[in-house]
Design an enzyme around this catalytic site. Structure first.
Site, PDB file in Angstrom:
ATOM      1  N   THR A 267       0.543  -1.410   0.005  1.00 19.15           N
ATOM      2  CA  THR A 267      -0.495  -0.354   0.296  1.00 19.15           C
ATOM      3  C   THR A 267       0.812   1.248   0.499  1.00 19.15           C
ATOM      4  OG1 THR A 267      -2.141   1.215   1.439  1.00 19.15           O
ATOM      5  CG2 THR A 267      -0.337   0.581   2.266  1.00 19.15           C
TER       6      THR A 267
ATOM      7  N   LYS B 294       3.915   1.279  -3.971  1.00 17.23           N
ATOM      8  CA  LYS B 294       2.716   0.930  -4.798  1.00 17.23           C
ATOM      9  C   LYS B 294       3.642   0.627  -6.240  1.00 17.23           C
ATOM     10  CE  LYS B 294      -2.261   0.733  -3.157  1.00 17.23           C
ATOM     11  NZ  LYS B 294      -3.414   0.591  -3.714  1.00 17.23           N
TER      12      LYS B 294
ATOM     13  N   GLY C 203      -6.811  12.905  -7.239  1.00 15.53           N
ATOM     14  CA  GLY C 203      -4.726  11.878  -6.373  1.00 15.53           C
ATOM     15  C   GLY C 203      -4.257  11.614  -7.832  1.00 15.53           C
TER      16      GLY C 203
ATOM     17  N   TYR D 146     -11.282   3.196   3.012  1.00 19.28           N
ATOM     18  CA  TYR D 146     -12.195   3.060   4.001  1.00 19.28           C
ATOM     19  C   TYR D 146     -12.350   3.444   5.770  1.00 19.28           C
ATOM     20  CZ  TYR D 146      -7.707  -0.011   4.652  1.00 19.28           C
ATOM     21  OH  TYR D 146      -6.235  -0.357   4.795  1.00 19.28           O
TER      22      TYR D 146
ATOM     23  N   GLY E 147     -14.351   2.853   0.365  1.00 25.31           N
ATOM     24  CA  GLY E 147     -13.144   1.776   0.061  1.00 25.31           C
ATOM     25  C   GLY E 147     -13.357   0.728   1.146  1.00 25.31           C
TER      26      GLY E 147
END
Length: 416
Positions: A52, A56, A117, A196, A217
């Site tokens: 994460t 990435k 983003g 999330y 999310g």
């Protein structure tokens, strides 16, 4: 470790319980500083990992190969160590994002999509949007460089149909952040936020307040985890497991929040619900008095209602950053619209209602010191309780029954 998640900040992650429920293996969270990251990747001391923010793209030079999707997207969130020790990178965020937007039933074909983003998840969301037939995909970032719009310029795009936040804006512990004003997008049909934690960011709540389909999310997290677990184990997992795990996790992460008039029974019903759900119970008025070191009536007398409401707003924002506990609120918390967002970000808000003639007159509380004051207060606040809440629970007589009804209602709503 055998399986786990790497990233710079992982205190917000729910990946561990998801993977353990999906496949039963030991799954660890491994926060890595930018200085620690190269040595970890060079050691290859794992069987499979998820990746994460902010690694990435940074992991790619350490891999021996990418599958076709990861190569096309240019971002990796899943790495599998092959039997020969080589590393293969995958992008299962694609699977998770697709699962999320399909559940929302959003139509991308022919639509104008704006991504907020420009990091690794942006590439994934853009790939899904294009594969679903989007006519145009725009990207906005803080800098507005490298072909991106600035956020201010992005709000000069009134034809945007679908808005997707792929940035960390609004993510715990910086709850409440929102990059754009939704009123600037009159053609908006749907909002997706890959954040999330909290379960509903300010962006999602602003969309829902306007009647626009929107979701955070968590489903994406579960969907990508299922795809990653299949790669880790080499075994298929039934799709039905995703919804089962999502529902169980979301209920556990959501707070039942009780609003209503003074003496409507919020504390009593809240304690009963906490016992039934095996949750912590928080009474915001009691917490405020504890922090202030004096009773609410004294705060009113010495500092006035405005000062009390500021203290209440600050406490509400802090307490609701994470979900789970059963929360009983003060009767006037709904008077401040900002509290609505705090209560709903990780909560199902239940309005506990009781007839006026059963409410208690309290001479120590200036706003409910007489039957007439209570009647006026109730008339003013009823539309606020209705507007803030997800449903009304009758607490006219049997508080045990009210608690059972509220618990059942909470579980049904929280699992959606």
């Amino acid at each position: 470790m055998e399986y786990g998640l790497i990233g710079e900040r992982l205190g917000h992650s729910f990946s561990q319980p998801i993977h353990q429920q999906l496949a039963g293996y030991d799954y660890q969270l491994r926060p890595l500083s930018r200085e620690e990251f190269p040595a970890f990747m060079e050691a290859r001391d794992f069987r499979g990992i998820n990746v994460t923010i902010p690694y990435k793209q940074a992991v790619i030079p350490y891999l021996d190969r990418l599958d076709s999707r990861a190569q096309a997207i240019g971002a990796v969130n899943t790495i599998v160590k092959e039997p020969d020790g080589s590393l293969t990178g995958y992008n299962t965020d694609y699977d998770g994002f697709l699962y999320l937007v399909r559940h929302l039933d959003l139509a991308f074909e022919g639509k104008k999509v704006l991504l907020l983003g420009s990091g690794g998840t942006c590439r994934t969301a853009a790939a899904v949007a294009r594969d679903l037939g989007a006519a145009q995909v725009l990207v906005a970032s803080r800098s507005g460089r490298d072909g991106c719009l600035s956020y201010e310029d992005a709000m000069e795009q009134p034809g945007v149909n679908l808005l997707v936040n792929v940035s960390p804006a609004g993510m715990y512990p910086d709850n409440g952040g929102c990059l754009v004003d939704l009123d600037r997008f009159p053609a908006l049909e749907g909002v997706v936020d890959v954040v999330y934690n909290p379960l509903a960011t300010r962006l999602v709540l602003e969309a829902q307040r306007r009647g626009i389909p929107a979701a955070g999310g968590l489903r994406m997290l579960v969907g990508q985890a299922k795809a990653a677990a299949e790669l880790f184990t080499g075994r298929p997992i039934e799709d039905s497991r995703m919804e089962e795990i999502y529902r169980r996790l979301k209920i556990s992460l959501t707070s039942p929040v009780l609003v209503g008039m003074p003496s409507a029974g919020k504390t009593t019903v809240g304690r009963l619900m906490a016992k039934e759900l095996n949750r912590e119970f928080l009474d915001l008025d009691a917490l405020l008095e504890q922090e202030a070191g004096k009773p609410i009536r004294q705060i009113f007398a010495e500092e006035g209602e405005a000062a009390f409401r500021r203290m209440e707003r600050d406490l509400c924002a802090r307490v609701t950053k994470r979900g789970g506990p059963v929360i009983a609120t003060g009767g006037g918390i709904v008077k401040d619209r900002e509290n609505w967002f705090s209560l709903r970000q990780n909560g199902v808000v239940l309005w506990l209602d009781r007839p006026l003639d059963t409410l208690e007159v309290d001479p120590n509380r200036p706003l409910s010191c007489s039957r007439e004051a209570l009647a006026q207060m109730r008339e003013e606040r009823l539309p606020l309780y209705e507007g803030c809440s997800d449903g009304k629970i009758d607490n006219a007589q049997d508080q045990d029954r009210a608690a059972r009804t509220a618990t059942d209602f909470f579980i049904r709503l929280a699992g959606r």
